[in-house]
Scaffold this active site. Sequence first.
Site, short mmCIF file in Angstrom:
data_model
loop_
_atom_site.label_atom_id
_atom_site.label_comp_id
_atom_site.label_asym_id
_atom_site.label_seq_id
_atom_site.Cartn_x
_atom_site.Cartn_y
_atom_site.Cartn_z
N ARG A 281 -13.07 -1.63 -4.79
CA ARG A 281 -13.02 -0.24 -4.30
C ARG A 281 -12.63 -0.05 -2.78
O ARG A 281 -11.80 0.71 -2.42
CB ARG A 281 -14.25 0.43 -4.67
CG ARG A 281 -14.28 1.83 -4.34
CD ARG A 281 -15.76 2.37 -4.53
NE ARG A 281 -16.55 1.87 -3.53
CZ ARG A 281 -17.74 1.62 -3.79
NH1 ARG A 281 -17.94 0.79 -4.90
NH2 ARG A 281 -18.58 1.21 -2.53
N TYR B 273 0.85 24.71 -7.35
CA TYR B 273 0.38 24.13 -8.63
C TYR B 273 -0.89 24.79 -9.22
O TYR B 273 -1.82 24.85 -8.31
CB TYR B 273 0.17 22.74 -8.62
CG TYR B 273 -0.20 21.83 -9.64
CD1 TYR B 273 0.23 22.09 -10.90
CD2 TYR B 273 -1.37 21.01 -9.44
CE1 TYR B 273 -0.37 21.44 -11.84
CE2 TYR B 273 -1.94 20.37 -10.56
CZ TYR B 273 -1.66 20.50 -12.04
OH TYR B 273 -2.01 19.89 -12.67
N ASP C 198 1.90 19.04 0.79
CA ASP C 198 2.21 18.58 -0.50
C ASP C 198 3.59 18.37 -0.69
O ASP C 198 4.32 19.16 -0.64
CB ASP C 198 1.81 19.30 -1.76
CG ASP C 198 1.64 18.68 -3.16
OD1 ASP C 198 2.70 17.91 -3.28
OD2 ASP C 198 1.03 19.03 -3.96
N LYS D 149 4.46 11.77 -10.31
CA LYS D 149 5.75 12.46 -10.41
C LYS D 149 6.86 11.68 -9.90
O LYS D 149 7.22 10.42 -10.46
CB LYS D 149 5.77 13.94 -9.79
CG LYS D 149 4.56 14.93 -9.98
CD LYS D 149 4.27 14.73 -11.51
CE LYS D 149 3.36 15.96 -12.07
NZ LYS D 149 1.84 15.47 -11.49
#
Length: 363
Positions: free
Chosen positions: A48, A100, A170, A195
């Site tokens: 992690r 979005y 973004d 994406k």
Amino acid sequence: MTIDIATFLTQLGNRSDQATGAVSAPIYLSTTYAHPELGHSTGYDYTRTKNPTRELLEAGLATLENGAGCVVTSSGMSAIALVFDLFPSGSEFLVSRDLYGGSFRFFEELAARQLAHFHYFATLEDLTAQINPKIEAVFLETPTNPLMTEIDVAAAAELAHQIEALLIVDNTFLTPLRQKPLDQGADIVLHSGTKFLTGHNDILAGVVVAKEAALGERLTYLANTTGPTLSSFDCWLFIRSLKTLPLRFERQEQNAKEIADFLKRQPAIKEVLYPGVGGMISLRLKDAGKIKEFLRRLSLFTFAESLGGVESLITYPTTQTHADIPKELRESYGLTPDLLRLSIGIEKQQDLIADLTQALAQI
């Protein structure tokens, strides 16, 4: 030697394993790592916190965006959540009006719990009118999703920095191949890595890149603390995908330009929204009542959510990606029931145009 970004991405991970000379970087699946002795570490303790495969990916993405530090996460939304963890409870933000639907849902959740306060802007003039010293950060999409509105990143950065606020951009739609917000003054750039960056509709991932090292270190600390970790196997798939990003994106953009020109000439279409760059197009049908029939008749475009993959997709934001935005609100700024969003893939453009032609001919 200075090399082109396409060459850099193609070589990403190569020569990283000195022991074997593996051309394809290994996948380090181990969650924990042995310490040579008390008080000593190999540099890797728990996955992690740090993982060799993820480290390669994050370094590559930081270079791609010209940033000082990068964190990859398990989804685009976890990337956004990580960024907003930077700010104290009750902070105020200015964010894009058109954005979005998942981002809007997250912002509304924070606001409902009084963890943050959000004010929305549609244009640079609108942003200028609302900017004030209470604002901790400005968050924008450019082009916006799905109306393709563009905002001048450098101008927005100047406004934000006048009040010592951060600018968060973004960059999912254009990728660093067409837009580098950090070079234009942004402090943080993020992506839904699901994406265009990965581009095959088979990886869920998020990306956060910081311009300054100190901010990158803070994001890394928060990511280790809260754990939005991207698995090492998905990191390896991400690295593999980045090797073809320039080829994929150039083909998608070339196809999109031709398709946008085609759509502008179709009598059944009222408006085409395309910024002239990238692989995303939105359109409005003259008769919104024909949406269902139009979607039914398409054979190559898949009716599905998401975007940026090699396969062409078509999305109806009203019931899919932006359904969480109240009807009256989304329609007030132009997200109306006649709107469709196209994500253009790498298929032969003539085939995609033929598919659209036959579907439009029936409505």
